[in-house]
Design an enzyme around this catalytic site. Structure first.
Site, PDB file in Angstrom:
ATOM      1  N   ASP A  44      34.258  39.856  50.761  1.00 53.76           N
ATOM      2  CA  ASP A  44      35.499  39.779  50.393  1.00 53.76           C
ATOM      3  C   ASP A  44      35.526  39.033  48.648  1.00 53.76           C
ATOM      4  O   ASP A  44      34.879  38.859  48.492  1.00 53.76           O
ATOM      5  CB  ASP A  44      36.045  38.396  50.552  1.00 53.76           C
ATOM      6  CG  ASP A  44      37.647  38.105  51.538  1.00 53.76           C
ATOM      7  OD1 ASP A  44      38.233  39.699  50.852  1.00 53.76           O
ATOM      8  OD2 ASP A  44      37.911  37.513  50.986  1.00 53.76           O
ATOM      9  N   HIS A  45      36.248  40.027  48.261  1.00 51.33           N
ATOM     10  CA  HIS A  45      36.817  40.078  46.877  1.00 51.33           C
ATOM     11  C   HIS A  45      35.042  40.007  46.196  1.00 51.33           C
ATOM     12  O   HIS A  45      35.313  39.017  45.159  1.00 51.33           O
ATOM     13  CB  HIS A  45      37.559  38.795  46.641  1.00 51.33           C
ATOM     14  CG  HIS A  45      38.859  38.718  47.048  1.00 51.33           C
ATOM     15  ND1 HIS A  45      40.155  39.188  46.285  1.00 51.33           N
ATOM     16  CD2 HIS A  45      39.613  38.356  48.245  1.00 51.33           C
ATOM     17  CE1 HIS A  45      41.097  39.187  46.780  1.00 51.33           C
ATOM     18  NE2 HIS A  45      40.994  38.477  48.460  1.00 51.33           N
ATOM     19  N   HIS A  59      47.921  34.962  48.201  1.00 54.14           N
ATOM     20  CA  HIS A  59      46.489  34.363  48.728  1.00 54.14           C
ATOM     21  C   HIS A  59      47.378  32.744  48.811  1.00 54.14           C
ATOM     22  O   HIS A  59      48.387  32.596  48.287  1.00 54.14           O
ATOM     23  CB  HIS A  59      45.263  34.281  47.996  1.00 54.14           C
ATOM     24  CG  HIS A  59      44.908  35.484  48.064  1.00 54.14           C
ATOM     25  ND1 HIS A  59      45.160  36.618  46.859  1.00 54.14           N
ATOM     26  CD2 HIS A  59      44.092  35.826  48.893  1.00 54.14           C
ATOM     27  CE1 HIS A  59      44.037  37.413  47.665  1.00 54.14           C
ATOM     28  NE2 HIS A  59      43.491  37.024  48.705  1.00 54.14           N
ATOM     29  N   GLY A  64      46.055  38.142  51.765  1.00 53.15           N
ATOM     30  CA  GLY A  64      47.025  37.273  51.534  1.00 53.15           C
ATOM     31  C   GLY A  64      48.192  37.596  52.914  1.00 53.15           C
ATOM     32  O   GLY A  64      49.394  36.727  52.643  1.00 53.15           O
ATOM     33  N   ALA A  65      47.505  37.917  54.280  1.00 55.80           N
ATOM     34  CA  ALA A  65      48.386  38.037  55.250  1.00 55.80           C
ATOM     35  C   ALA A  65      48.723  36.737  56.429  1.00 55.80           C
ATOM     36  O   ALA A  65      48.927  37.349  57.192  1.00 55.80           O
ATOM     37  CB  ALA A  65      48.012  39.403  56.079  1.00 55.80           C
ATOM     38  N   SER A  66      47.991  35.449  55.933  1.00 56.32           N
ATOM     39  CA  SER A  66      48.768  34.480  56.476  1.00 56.32           C
ATOM     40  C   SER A  66      50.393  34.166  56.569  1.00 56.32           C
ATOM     41  O   SER A  66      51.207  34.227  55.519  1.00 56.32           O
ATOM     42  CB  SER A  66      47.918  32.940  56.106  1.00 56.32           C
ATOM     43  OG  SER A  66      46.542  33.062  56.978  1.00 56.32           O
ATOM     44  N   ASN A  98      43.729  40.582  56.493  1.00 56.43           N
ATOM     45  CA  ASN A  98      42.801  39.580  55.709  1.00 56.43           C
ATOM     46  C   ASN A  98      43.463  37.697  55.977  1.00 56.43           C
ATOM     47  O   ASN A  98      44.705  37.946  55.428  1.00 56.43           O
ATOM     48  CB  ASN A  98      42.931  39.664  54.616  1.00 56.43           C
ATOM     49  CG  ASN A  98      41.967  40.691  53.853  1.00 56.43           C
ATOM     50  OD1 ASN A  98      41.451  41.813  54.875  1.00 56.43           O
ATOM     51  ND2 ASN A  98      41.169  40.789  52.698  1.00 56.43           N
ATOM     52  N   ILE A  99      43.074  37.105  56.695  1.00 54.83           N
ATOM     53  CA  ILE A  99      43.570  36.325  57.420  1.00 54.83           C
ATOM     54  C   ILE A  99      42.828  34.898  56.712  1.00 54.83           C
ATOM     55  O   ILE A  99      41.323  34.973  57.849  1.00 54.83           O
ATOM     56  CB  ILE A  99      43.873  36.300  58.292  1.00 54.83           C
ATOM     57  CG1 ILE A  99      44.977  36.726  58.538  1.00 54.83           C
ATOM     58  CG2 ILE A  99      44.455  34.221  59.343  1.00 54.83           C
ATOM     59  CD1 ILE A  99      45.037  37.178  60.353  1.00 54.83           C
ATOM     60  N   SER A 101      43.832  31.658  54.798  1.00 59.71           N
ATOM     61  CA  SER A 101      45.010  30.582  55.175  1.00 59.71           C
ATOM     62  C   SER A 101      45.175  29.894  56.163  1.00 59.71           C
ATOM     63  O   SER A 101      45.353  28.789  56.245  1.00 59.71           O
ATOM     64  CB  SER A 101      45.898  30.387  54.509  1.00 59.71           C
ATOM     65  OG  SER A 101      45.464  30.826  52.564  1.00 59.71           O
TER      66      SER A 101
HETATM   67  P1  13P Z   1      45.776  33.872  52.934  1.00 63.18           P
HETATM   68  O1  13P Z   1      44.717  33.502  52.183  1.00 63.18           O
HETATM   69  O2  13P Z   1      47.160  34.353  52.947  1.00 63.18           O
HETATM   70  O3  13P Z   1      45.205  33.879  54.670  1.00 63.18           O
HETATM   71  O4  13P Z   1      45.260  35.256  52.866  1.00 63.18           O
HETATM   72  C1  13P Z   1      43.191  35.818  52.969  1.00 63.18           C
HETATM   73  C2  13P Z   1      42.600  36.836  51.988  1.00 63.18           C
HETATM   74  O5  13P Z   1      43.654  37.944  51.826  1.00 63.18           O
HETATM   75  C3  13P Z   1      41.339  37.203  51.668  1.00 63.18           C
HETATM   76  O6  13P Z   1      40.800  37.988  51.054  1.00 63.18           O
HETATM   77  O1  G3H Z   2      41.084  35.783  48.884  1.00 64.24           O
HETATM   78  C1  G3H Z   2      41.029  34.711  49.230  1.00 64.24           C
HETATM   79  C2  G3H Z   2      39.989  33.985  50.617  1.00 64.24           C
HETATM   80  O2  G3H Z   2      41.029  33.243  50.631  1.00 64.24           O
HETATM   81  C3  G3H Z   2      39.257  33.248  50.079  1.00 64.24           C
HETATM   82  O3  G3H Z   2      39.126  31.920  49.885  1.00 64.24           O
HETATM   83  O4  G3H Z   2      37.606  31.673  47.659  1.00 64.24           O
HETATM   84  O5  G3H Z   2      37.921  29.851  48.192  1.00 64.24           O
HETATM   85  O6  G3H Z   2      36.354  31.008  49.843  1.00 64.24           O
HETATM   86  P1  G3H Z   2      37.963  31.076  48.465  1.00 64.24           P
HETATM   87 ZN    ZN Z   3      41.826  37.820  49.773  1.00 64.36          ZN
END
Ligand code: 13P
Ligand code: G3H
Ligand code: ZN
Length: 326
Positions: A96-97, A192, A229-231, A271-272, A274
């Site tokens: 992720d990222h 996010h 950012g879909a929480s 993506n979830i 949070s």
């Molecule tokens: P949330 O912070 O909304 O859960 O998003 C998570 C996310 O996009 C991880 O890449």
């Molecule tokens: O996109 C961000 C995710 O929620 C991951 O968060 O970099 O704190 O592990 P983190």
């Molecule tokens: Zn993300």
């Protein structure tokens, strides 16, 4: 890393087939972040129980926290655990990222089946350049690649953006064509973390920019779109956290109806992270407040894991529509 391994030897799959089916079927694949054993156990248990394909994803921060080698074996364990539960759900291990070519390469070499190169903070041409470089390397090993266009507000690992920049639909065709990415993360109003919208008294969460999503779908029909950012920032967890000594006033997320609508479109990965964090924190706080003499981590982490399983089942069944699609 010297002991390179291919993801197929770990029982993992890339995201290609999952996304094809999700786009056709009008649902989204859940992508849950994990950093520790209990989170991963909960993801596997809930996805096996609901027969949902799943993407387990780790951020750069998670790699630093849990150790890349440990994560590889945890992912292998996750697949084995699902099989022992009698489930053959497809499991994809995703970075992720990822912020550089080197990080993405290291994950491909370590057995990840999918990587994200997030070049969204660069100029368009620089984003194309780094994304294409990752695609060229990853595709040699049949590892799928997610790119990003547009910037989400909030914290993306160590990169913090004050304001979001919506994805420009007129850029997507060129980006997809020049990079060869397999999926594209877009910015349509999500962000996010647990504070996605600043609401005044009586104000409601504004709708996501579905007009931008539709325009993107017109330009790249059926192309797999990803929503970060879909929480939903589940309010019952926020209330529990505040009740038991926390301080999370004003935490708010994306309403479930909006995510359901997105999941029916070309959005095929949601993506979830949070919401899982909130579930764990709420249950740990509640447990420790009610059991002040308890000091066995299995007790309070067990309570958190139990809640996380229920949350993930709910997401798969009622929000993403991925239940029964494995
Ligand atoms: P949330 O912070 O909304 O859960 O998003 C998570 C996310 O996009 C991880 O890449
Ligand atoms: O996109 C961000 C995710 O929620 C991951 O968060 O970099 O704190 O592990 P983190
Ligand atoms: Zn993300």
């Amino acid at each position: 890393m010297s002991d390179n391994v291919h993801y197929s030897d770990l029982g993992l799959v890339n995201s290609r087939d999952m996304f094809d089916k999700a786009v056709d079927g009008g649902y989204a694949i859940p992508a849950y972040n994990f950093n520790n054993l209990e989170q991963l156990q909960a993801i596997v248990t809930a996805c096996a129980a609901t027969s949902s394909p799943v993407i387990i994803q780790v951020s750069k921060g998670a790699r630093e926290y849990a150790n890349e080698t440990m994560l590889r074996f945890m992912a292998m364990g996750a697949v084995k655990m699902a099989r022992e539960m009698g489930s053959d759900i497809p499991v994809c291990l995703h970075l992720d990222h990822g912020d550089t070519f080197e990080v993405c390469k290291s994950c491909v070499d370590a057995g990840f089946s999918s990587v994200m190169i997030d070049g969204s903070h660069h100029s368009f041409d620089e984003n194309v350049e780094v994304t294409r470089k990752v695609v060229e390397y990853a595709h040699k090993y049949d590892v799928t690649v997610e790119g990003e266009l547009g910037v989400l507000a909030g914290i993306e690992d160590e990169v913090e953006a004050e304001a979001s920049t919506y994805t420009k639909p007129e850029e997507v065709e060129e980006f997809v064509e020049r990079t060869g990415v397999d999926s594209l993360a877009i910015s349509i109003g999500t962000s996010h973390g647990a504070y996605k919208f600043k609401l005044g008294p009586g104000e409601e969460v504004p709708p996501l920019r579905f007009d931008i999503l539709e325009e993107i779908e017109k330009r790249i029909p059926r192309f797999p779109i990803v929503l970060h950012g879909a929480s939903s920032v589940v309010q019952s967890y926020v209330e529990l956290i505040n009740q038991y000594g926390g301080k999370m006033d004003g935490a708010v997320g994306v309403p479930e109806e909006q995510l359901r609508k997105a999941a029916k479109s070309a959005v095929c990965k949601i993506n979830i992270d949070s919401d899982g964090r909130l579930a764990v924190t709420a249950k740990v706080r509640e447990f420790l407040a009610n059991n002040p003499a308890e000091f066995d981590p299995r007790k309070y982490l067990g309570a958190a894991r139990k809640e996380l399983i229920e949350l993930i089942k709910h997401k798969n069944e009622a929000v993403l529509g991925s239940a029964g699609k494995a």
